[in-house]
Motif scaffolding. Sequence first.
Motif, PDB file in Angstrom:
ATOM      1  N   ILE A   1       0.839  -1.201   0.000  1.00 46.13           N
ATOM      2  CA  ILE A   1       0.000   0.000   0.000  1.00 46.13           C
ATOM      3  C   ILE A   1       0.874   1.252   0.000  1.00 46.13           C
ATOM      4  O   ILE A   1       0.669   2.170  -0.784  1.00 46.13           O
ATOM      5  CB  ILE A   1      -0.938   0.019   1.238  1.00 46.13           C
ATOM      6  CG1 ILE A   1      -1.984  -1.087   1.129  1.00 46.13           C
ATOM      7  CG2 ILE A   1      -1.607   1.382   1.403  1.00 46.13           C
ATOM      8  CD1 ILE A   1      -2.760  -1.346   2.420  1.00 46.13           C
TER       9      ILE A   1
ATOM     10  N   PHE B   1      -9.803  10.422  -7.871  1.00 48.07           N
ATOM     11  CA  PHE B   1      -9.587   9.053  -8.323  1.00 48.07           C
ATOM     12  C   PHE B   1      -8.936   9.037  -9.703  1.00 48.07           C
ATOM     13  O   PHE B   1      -8.024   8.244  -9.973  1.00 48.07           O
ATOM     14  CB  PHE B   1     -10.908   8.287  -8.344  1.00 48.07           C
ATOM     15  CG  PHE B   1     -10.747   6.819  -8.611  1.00 48.07           C
ATOM     16  CD1 PHE B   1     -10.142   5.994  -7.666  1.00 48.07           C
ATOM     17  CD2 PHE B   1     -11.163   6.266  -9.814  1.00 48.07           C
ATOM     18  CE1 PHE B   1      -9.978   4.634  -7.917  1.00 48.07           C
ATOM     19  CE2 PHE B   1     -10.995   4.910 -10.067  1.00 48.07           C
ATOM     20  CZ  PHE B   1     -10.403   4.097  -9.121  1.00 48.07           C
TER      21      PHE B   1
ATOM     22  N   ILE C   1      -5.191   9.548  -9.909  1.00 44.83           N
ATOM     23  CA  ILE C   1      -4.359   8.385  -9.576  1.00 44.83           C
ATOM     24  C   ILE C   1      -3.968   7.671 -10.864  1.00 44.83           C
ATOM     25  O   ILE C   1      -4.764   7.578 -11.796  1.00 44.83           O
ATOM     26  CB  ILE C   1      -5.135   7.445  -8.613  1.00 44.83           C
ATOM     27  CG1 ILE C   1      -5.379   8.160  -7.280  1.00 44.83           C
ATOM     28  CG2 ILE C   1      -4.397   6.129  -8.413  1.00 44.83           C
ATOM     29  CD1 ILE C   1      -6.363   7.465  -6.366  1.00 44.83           C
ATOM     30  N   ALA C   2      -2.749   7.204 -10.906  1.00 47.37           N
ATOM     31  CA  ALA C   2      -2.263   6.506 -12.103  1.00 47.37           C
ATOM     32  C   ALA C   2      -3.139   5.298 -12.421  1.00 47.37           C
ATOM     33  O   ALA C   2      -3.573   4.588 -11.512  1.00 47.37           O
ATOM     34  CB  ALA C   2      -0.817   6.070 -11.892  1.00 47.37           C
TER      35      ALA C   2
ATOM     36  N   ASP D   1      -2.642   2.068 -10.697  1.00 45.68           N
ATOM     37  CA  ASP D   1      -2.855   2.017  -9.249  1.00 45.68           C
ATOM     38  C   ASP D   1      -4.335   1.994  -8.873  1.00 45.68           C
ATOM     39  O   ASP D   1      -4.686   1.685  -7.734  1.00 45.68           O
ATOM     40  CB  ASP D   1      -2.217   3.240  -8.569  1.00 45.68           C
ATOM     41  CG  ASP D   1      -0.705   3.267  -8.722  1.00 45.68           C
ATOM     42  OD1 ASP D   1      -0.136   2.222  -9.098  1.00 45.68           O
ATOM     43  OD2 ASP D   1      -0.107   4.323  -8.465  1.00 45.68           O
TER      44      ASP D   1
ATOM     45  N   VAL E   1      -6.269   0.943  -5.290  1.00 48.42           N
ATOM     46  CA  VAL E   1      -6.837   1.994  -4.438  1.00 48.42           C
ATOM     47  C   VAL E   1      -8.341   1.797  -4.276  1.00 48.42           C
ATOM     48  O   VAL E   1      -8.876   1.936  -3.180  1.00 48.42           O
ATOM     49  CB  VAL E   1      -6.528   3.397  -5.012  1.00 48.42           C
ATOM     50  CG1 VAL E   1      -7.290   4.468  -4.250  1.00 48.42           C
ATOM     51  CG2 VAL E   1      -5.028   3.675  -4.978  1.00 48.42           C
TER      52      VAL E   1
ATOM     53  N   LEU F   1      -9.004  -0.909  -1.922  1.00 45.25           N
ATOM     54  CA  LEU F   1      -8.567  -0.473  -0.594  1.00 45.25           C
ATOM     55  C   LEU F   1      -9.600   0.429   0.075  1.00 45.25           C
ATOM     56  O   LEU F   1      -9.969   0.227   1.232  1.00 45.25           O
ATOM     57  CB  LEU F   1      -7.225   0.252  -0.711  1.00 45.25           C
ATOM     58  CG  LEU F   1      -6.516   0.591   0.593  1.00 45.25           C
ATOM     59  CD1 LEU F   1      -6.168  -0.670   1.355  1.00 45.25           C
ATOM     60  CD2 LEU F   1      -5.255   1.395   0.302  1.00 45.25           C
ATOM     61  N   ILE F   2     -10.087   1.428  -0.660  1.00 45.47           N
ATOM     62  CA  ILE F   2     -11.046   2.335  -0.032  1.00 45.47           C
ATOM     63  C   ILE F   2     -12.412   1.689   0.126  1.00 45.47           C
ATOM     64  O   ILE F   2     -13.231   2.137   0.901  1.00 45.47           O
ATOM     65  CB  ILE F   2     -11.153   3.717  -0.730  1.00 45.47           C
ATOM     66  CG1 ILE F   2     -11.759   3.607  -2.109  1.00 45.47           C
ATOM     67  CG2 ILE F   2      -9.802   4.409  -0.786  1.00 45.47           C
ATOM     68  CD1 ILE F   2     -11.987   4.962  -2.764  1.00 45.47           C
TER      69      ILE F   2
ATOM     70  N   GLY G   1     -12.569  -1.296   1.258  1.00 44.49           N
ATOM     71  CA  GLY G   1     -12.426  -2.179   2.411  1.00 44.49           C
ATOM     72  C   GLY G   1     -11.898  -3.559   2.109  1.00 44.49           C
ATOM     73  O   GLY G   1     -12.061  -4.460   2.914  1.00 44.49           O
TER      74      GLY G   1
ATOM     75  N   ARG H   1     -17.709  -2.194   8.864  1.00 45.00           N
ATOM     76  CA  ARG H   1     -16.859  -1.010   8.965  1.00 45.00           C
ATOM     77  C   ARG H   1     -17.065  -0.034   7.811  1.00 45.00           C
ATOM     78  O   ARG H   1     -16.955   1.184   7.988  1.00 45.00           O
ATOM     79  CB  ARG H   1     -15.405  -1.473   9.009  1.00 45.00           C
ATOM     80  CG  ARG H   1     -14.386  -0.425   9.277  1.00 45.00           C
ATOM     81  CD  ARG H   1     -13.047  -1.059   9.580  1.00 45.00           C
ATOM     82  NE  ARG H   1     -12.696  -2.072   8.574  1.00 45.00           N
ATOM     83  CZ  ARG H   1     -12.070  -1.796   7.445  1.00 45.00           C
ATOM     84  NH1 ARG H   1     -11.727  -0.572   7.160  1.00 45.00           N
ATOM     85  NH2 ARG H   1     -11.796  -2.739   6.596  1.00 45.00           N
ATOM     86  N   ARG H   2     -17.371  -0.580   6.655  1.00 45.29           N
ATOM     87  CA  ARG H   2     -17.554   0.287   5.480  1.00 45.29           C
ATOM     88  C   ARG H   2     -19.029   0.552   5.183  1.00 45.29           C
ATOM     89  O   ARG H   2     -19.375   0.960   4.108  1.00 45.29           O
ATOM     90  CB  ARG H   2     -16.911  -0.371   4.248  1.00 45.29           C
ATOM     91  CG  ARG H   2     -15.545  -0.908   4.473  1.00 45.29           C
ATOM     92  CD  ARG H   2     -14.567   0.198   4.771  1.00 45.29           C
ATOM     93  NE  ARG H   2     -13.247  -0.391   4.879  1.00 45.29           N
ATOM     94  CZ  ARG H   2     -12.134   0.301   4.777  1.00 45.29           C
ATOM     95  NH1 ARG H   2     -12.190   1.598   4.584  1.00 45.29           N
ATOM     96  NH2 ARG H   2     -10.970  -0.275   4.891  1.00 45.29           N
TER      97      ARG H   2
ATOM     98  N   GLU I   1      -7.915   9.202   1.788  1.00 51.70           N
ATOM     99  CA  GLU I   1      -7.016   8.258   1.132  1.00 51.70           C
ATOM    100  C   GLU I   1      -6.818   8.598  -0.334  1.00 51.70           C
ATOM    101  O   GLU I   1      -5.702   8.554  -0.855  1.00 51.70           O
ATOM    102  CB  GLU I   1      -7.553   6.832   1.325  1.00 51.70           C
ATOM    103  CG  GLU I   1      -7.461   6.410   2.787  1.00 51.70           C
ATOM    104  CD  GLU I   1      -8.308   5.205   3.144  1.00 51.70           C
ATOM    105  OE1 GLU I   1      -9.046   4.684   2.288  1.00 51.70           O
ATOM    106  OE2 GLU I   1      -8.222   4.777   4.323  1.00 51.70           O
ATOM    107  N   LEU I   2      -7.911   8.990  -0.992  1.00 49.69           N
ATOM    108  CA  LEU I   2      -7.799   9.379  -2.407  1.00 49.69           C
ATOM    109  C   LEU I   2      -6.854  10.557  -2.565  1.00 49.69           C
ATOM    110  O   LEU I   2      -6.057  10.606  -3.496  1.00 49.69           O
ATOM    111  CB  LEU I   2      -9.178   9.757  -2.968  1.00 49.69           C
ATOM    112  CG  LEU I   2     -10.128   8.624  -3.302  1.00 49.69           C
ATOM    113  CD1 LEU I   2     -11.471   9.184  -3.751  1.00 49.69           C
ATOM    114  CD2 LEU I   2      -9.551   7.732  -4.382  1.00 49.69           C
TER     115      LEU I   2
ATOM    116  N   ASP J   1       0.774  10.119  -6.838  1.00 48.77           N
ATOM    117  CA  ASP J   1       0.948   9.853  -8.259  1.00 48.77           C
ATOM    118  C   ASP J   1       1.180  11.127  -9.050  1.00 48.77           C
ATOM    119  O   ASP J   1       1.858  11.116 -10.073  1.00 48.77           O
ATOM    120  CB  ASP J   1      -0.256   9.070  -8.803  1.00 48.77           C
ATOM    121  CG  ASP J   1      -0.238   7.616  -8.340  1.00 48.77           C
ATOM    122  OD1 ASP J   1       0.751   7.208  -7.695  1.00 48.77           O
ATOM    123  OD2 ASP J   1      -1.202   6.883  -8.616  1.00 48.77           O
TER     124      ASP J   1
ATOM    125  N   ARG K   1      -1.878  14.990 -16.811  1.00 50.16           N
ATOM    126  CA  ARG K   1      -2.635  14.202 -15.832  1.00 50.16           C
ATOM    127  C   ARG K   1      -3.851  14.980 -15.336  1.00 50.16           C
ATOM    128  O   ARG K   1      -4.951  14.451 -15.229  1.00 50.16           O
ATOM    129  CB  ARG K   1      -1.732  13.818 -14.654  1.00 50.16           C
ATOM    130  CG  ARG K   1      -2.416  12.961 -13.608  1.00 50.16           C
ATOM    131  CD  ARG K   1      -1.489  12.565 -12.474  1.00 50.16           C
ATOM    132  NE  ARG K   1      -0.432  11.668 -12.888  1.00 50.16           N
ATOM    133  CZ  ARG K   1      -0.575  10.343 -12.998  1.00 50.16           C
ATOM    134  NH1 ARG K   1      -1.734   9.787 -12.720  1.00 50.16           N
ATOM    135  NH2 ARG K   1       0.422   9.600 -13.386  1.00 50.16           N
TER     136      ARG K   1
END
Lengths: 193, 193
Positions: A87, A163, A166-167, A170, A174, A177-178, A180, B12-13, B40-41, B48, B142
């Motif tokens: 991560i 979002f 982000i590459a 990735d 991600v 991950l977000i 959960g 949790r989510r 997190e994002l 990145d 980007r």
Amino acid sequence: MTDIFSDGVAGRRNPAASKSSTAADAARDIQRHNLVGCIELFYFAYRDFTADPDAILAQYGFGRAHHRVLHFVHRNPGLKVADLLDILRITKQSLARVLKQLVDEGFIIQRAGDEDRRERRLYVSAKGTRLSDKLTQIQLKRLESALASAGPDAEALARSFLFAMIADKDRPQVESLINGNAAANTASDCGSE
Amino acid sequence: MTDIFSDGVAGRRNPAASKSSTAADAARDIQRHNLVGCIELFYFAYRDFTADPDAILAQYGFGRAHHRVLHFVHRNPGLKVADLLDILRITKQSLARVLKQLVDEGFIIQRAGDEDRRERRLYVSAKGTRLSDKLTQIQLKRLESALASAGPDAEALARSFLFAMIADKDRPQVESLINGNAAANTASDCGSE
DNA sequence: GCCAATAAGTCAATATGACTGACATATTTT
DNA sequence: AAAATATGTCAGTCATATTGACTTATTGGC
């Protein structure tokens, strides 16, 4: 000071005044581009976004690296060391120091995996939860007020904008991950403390 | 894995599943809050966003600190050292090393101020312009694709969101900076190269 | 039971980017 | 002439990252 130079300076912030007929003009347009301001906004926004937690962390003798470890373990209880490395994309040695401090000071608890006892499953203690929540709360506060001031649809848009920043490669990681699902781990909770 | 634990992890989510009647529930809500995903994002997006320039800078033996100096000097020709310190919020000593490298390698040119010869006015050379443009271009790319994928109003909204993420006290400075008034300097261009 | 693979921990050395505090130099202002 | 200012510099420290090699414990295949 020649006309060419003074034009370069004055015109830099004034895209409407340019025609960009030459390569040099085109290069200057990059700098004149009003989106360049967004690059700067992103830099300043991130700096201030991290400044709040940094101030709290300093009271504990911690830094940003500790914050990240604490945060992702809190969000993904039962995370393995290998998952965390994946991560954060840092080396084992970089992680080791901060993780050791967090464990030694009782913010994070390590437990051997039930099925594979080589694994060290990571969990936050009650103490770790308190600190993590404190840090999250101050960041949420800034985020909430920023989204509120940016209008009603701001959250959804900020989400998809961030979002998309982000590459490509990735994004799946991600996203899961977000949502959960940290590294398809078989997380189970732990009697924290 | 017991029902309680599996619920704890799965739930949790899932904010809709909670009632938050106790303080402990409220604390868990912080982590369940879907805005936590935005934190997190933001982290991954920034990581990145800086990774692209970092890869180019590494070829020159430069780091992120060099990028920031080069960028702001490019955008604000004639910047004084003191202005740069004020923008970047680093110490003179931290700036000195990177600035010296950029000057020694001919990316940035220093000239004594016309009115006050104690001042060192900073300008990018043609070489510095090329590198700065290269770095800006990859970041704009980007940014543009992210804004495009986020919809038509994305730019204005991203702008106001990012601006609102900046600390109140920093906003006037950042605003004047992105509008081209760096520290009320009396910028004049320079025979770059 | 042996052996290779895996998860994690550790050692030594290095780089970058930040910090503090003190001091030097040139120049401008009072 | 003295004070203030803009910058540069010295010496030392810290946090976070790196690489590469090595150790230990454990697992799983044969």
